[in-house]
Design a protein around this motif. Structure first.
Motif, short mmCIF file in Angstrom:
data_model
loop_
_atom_site.label_atom_id
_atom_site.label_comp_id
_atom_site.label_asym_id
_atom_site.label_seq_id
_atom_site.Cartn_x
_atom_site.Cartn_y
_atom_site.Cartn_z
N PRO A 31 2.02 -5.01 -5.37
CA PRO A 31 1.17 -5.74 -4.40
C PRO A 31 0.31 -4.78 -3.59
CG PRO A 31 3.49 -5.86 -3.77
CD PRO A 31 3.44 -5.14 -5.07
N ILE A 32 -0.83 -5.27 -3.16
CA ILE A 32 -1.80 -4.42 -2.45
C ILE A 32 -1.25 -3.90 -1.13
CG2 ILE A 32 -2.99 -6.38 -1.38
CD1 ILE A 32 -4.53 -3.02 -2.52
N TRP A 33 -0.43 -4.67 -0.45
CA TRP A 33 0.10 -4.20 0.83
C TRP A 33 0.97 -2.97 0.63
CZ3 TRP A 33 5.17 -3.62 2.10
CH2 TRP A 33 6.12 -4.30 1.32
N LYS A 34 1.68 -2.89 -0.49
CA LYS A 34 2.48 -1.69 -0.76
C LYS A 34 1.59 -0.50 -1.06
CE LYS A 34 6.92 -3.34 -2.38
NZ LYS A 34 7.92 -3.19 -3.42
N ARG A 35 0.50 -0.73 -1.78
CA ARG A 35 -0.42 0.36 -2.10
C ARG A 35 -1.06 0.91 -0.84
NH1 ARG A 35 -3.89 -0.60 -7.42
NH2 ARG A 35 -4.08 1.62 -7.11
N PHE A 146 -15.25 1.44 1.06
CA PHE A 146 -14.57 1.64 -0.22
C PHE A 146 -13.14 1.09 -0.20
CE2 PHE A 146 -17.75 5.08 -0.01
CZ PHE A 146 -18.54 4.69 -1.08
N GLY A 147 -12.46 1.31 0.90
CA GLY A 147 -11.08 0.82 1.01
C GLY A 147 -10.98 -0.69 0.97
N LEU A 148 -11.81 -1.37 1.76
CA LEU A 148 -11.79 -2.84 1.76
C LEU A 148 -12.24 -3.41 0.42
CD1 LEU A 148 -13.09 -3.74 5.33
CD2 LEU A 148 -10.79 -4.05 4.40
N ARG A 149 -13.26 -2.81 -0.18
CA ARG A 149 -13.73 -3.26 -1.49
C ARG A 149 -12.60 -3.20 -2.52
NH1 ARG A 149 -17.17 0.86 -4.58
NH2 ARG A 149 -15.06 1.66 -4.68
N ASP A 150 -11.90 -2.06 -2.54
CA ASP A 150 -10.82 -1.91 -3.51
C ASP A 150 -9.61 -2.78 -3.17
OD1 ASP A 150 -12.22 -0.29 -5.18
OD2 ASP A 150 -11.32 1.58 -4.50
N ALA A 151 -9.37 -3.02 -1.88
CA ALA A 151 -8.28 -3.93 -1.50
C ALA A 151 -8.55 -5.34 -2.02
CB ALA A 151 -8.10 -3.93 0.01
N PHE A 152 -9.79 -5.78 -1.91
CA PHE A 152 -10.13 -7.11 -2.44
C PHE A 152 -10.08 -7.13 -3.97
CE2 PHE A 152 -12.27 -7.71 1.75
CZ PHE A 152 -11.48 -8.77 2.17
N ASP A 153 -10.52 -6.05 -4.61
CA ASP A 153 -10.43 -5.98 -6.07
C ASP A 153 -8.99 -6.01 -6.54
OD1 ASP A 153 -13.14 -5.91 -6.42
OD2 ASP A 153 -13.26 -3.75 -6.84
N ALA A 154 -8.10 -5.35 -5.81
CA ALA A 154 -6.70 -5.30 -6.20
C ALA A 154 -6.00 -6.65 -6.03
CB ALA A 154 -5.96 -4.24 -5.41
N ARG A 155 -6.67 -7.60 -5.38
CA ARG A 155 -6.13 -8.96 -5.23
C ARG A 155 -6.85 -9.96 -6.12
NH1 ARG A 155 -4.06 -10.61 0.40
NH2 ARG A 155 -4.16 -12.50 -0.82
N SER A 156 -7.80 -9.50 -6.93
CA SER A 156 -8.65 -10.38 -7.72
C SER A 156 -8.29 -10.36 -9.20
CB SER A 156 -10.11 -9.96 -7.54
OG SER A 156 -10.92 -10.55 -8.49
N GLU A 157 -8.13 -11.53 -9.77
CA GLU A 157 -7.87 -11.61 -11.20
C GLU A 157 -9.07 -11.14 -12.00
OE1 GLU A 157 -6.36 -14.80 -14.59
OE2 GLU A 157 -6.40 -15.40 -12.48
N ASP A 158 -10.28 -11.36 -11.49
CA ASP A 158 -11.49 -10.91 -12.18
C ASP A 158 -11.51 -9.39 -12.32
OD1 ASP A 158 -12.38 -13.51 -12.38
OD2 ASP A 158 -13.60 -13.40 -10.55
N SER A 164 -11.20 0.36 -8.14
CA SER A 164 -12.21 1.08 -8.91
C SER A 164 -11.64 2.37 -9.49
CB SER A 164 -13.44 1.36 -8.05
OG SER A 164 -13.08 2.15 -6.94
N ILE A 165 -10.72 2.99 -8.77
CA ILE A 165 -10.08 4.21 -9.28
C ILE A 165 -9.22 3.88 -10.50
CG2 ILE A 165 -8.41 6.03 -8.72
CD1 ILE A 165 -9.43 5.81 -5.81
N ASP A 166 -8.50 2.77 -10.45
CA ASP A 166 -7.69 2.36 -11.60
C ASP A 166 -8.56 2.08 -12.81
OD1 ASP A 166 -5.28 2.48 -10.19
OD2 ASP A 166 -5.45 0.41 -9.51
#
Length: 188
Positions: A31-35, A146-158, A164-166
């Motif tokens: 989960p994103i909160w752990k990351r 960058f942090g918020l963008r990736d946090a939203f991506d890490a919660r998105s099925e799309d 982005s790093i992953d």
């Protein structure tokens, strides 16, 4: 009679299998909160270490943007401090990844960084991941853009629940105990 407001998920496998075709059976995405918590723990630990090693002067110089308006010796110490800051994090993320297969913060939160198919990363992948993570340390735009963008991506099925790093490194952040046994034995 009305339909039940509760529906059951009938699909087989885990979320990782539903999103990543190559994910092994039973692999769970962290989960994103752990990351985020693992990242914050890493930043606090390394910043505290740098502060102690500099006799509690490092962070005050790092945050002294007024040094740029002063003489050349102040500008020099300001830039050297920022170079040390980024270098310390690069080396930390690169070598903890090589030794443990993750950072110490990720280890504390039971997160493993693995390939899309659940296999452990090879040694040469950790340098590029470490360089990519430095973007989060940029003042203001790092965490806020960058942090918020990736946090939203890490919660998105799309976005396949990946940052982005992953995506750039073809990795996924998985829950370590959900990985195949051969991968878990490579993690420390």
């Amino acid at each position: 009679m009305a339909e039940s407001p509760v529906s059951l998920y009938q699909g087989g496998g885990t979320l990782a299998q539903a999103v990543l075709a190559s994910a092994p059976e039973g692999m769970l995405i962290a989960p994103i909160w752990k990351r985020i918590a693992a990242f914050v723990l890493d930043v606090l630990a390394i910043s505290l270490l740098l502060e102690v090693l500099s006799r509690f002067r490092f962070l005050s110089v790092l945050a002294s943007w007024g040094y740029l308006a002063e003489g050349s010796e102040y500008k020099f110490s300001f830039f050297v401090t920022w170079i040390i800051f980024f270098s310390a994090f690069y080396l930390y993320w690169k070598y903890t990844g090589r030794v443990y297969g993750r950072s110490l913060g990720q280890r504390a939160f039971r997160i493993a960084i693995v390939h899309d198919n659940g296999t452990a990363l090879e040694q040469h992948h950790w340098g590029s991941r470490a360089v990519s993570k430095l973007i989060y340390l940029l003042p203001l735009i790092g965490p806020l853009w960058f942090g918020l963008r990736d946090a939203f991506d890490a919660r998105s099925e799309d976005a396949e629940y990946r940052t982005s790093i992953d995506k750039k490194n073809h990795t996924v952040a998985a829950v370590d105990w959900s990985l195949p046994v051969e991968t878990r034995t490579k993690l420390r």
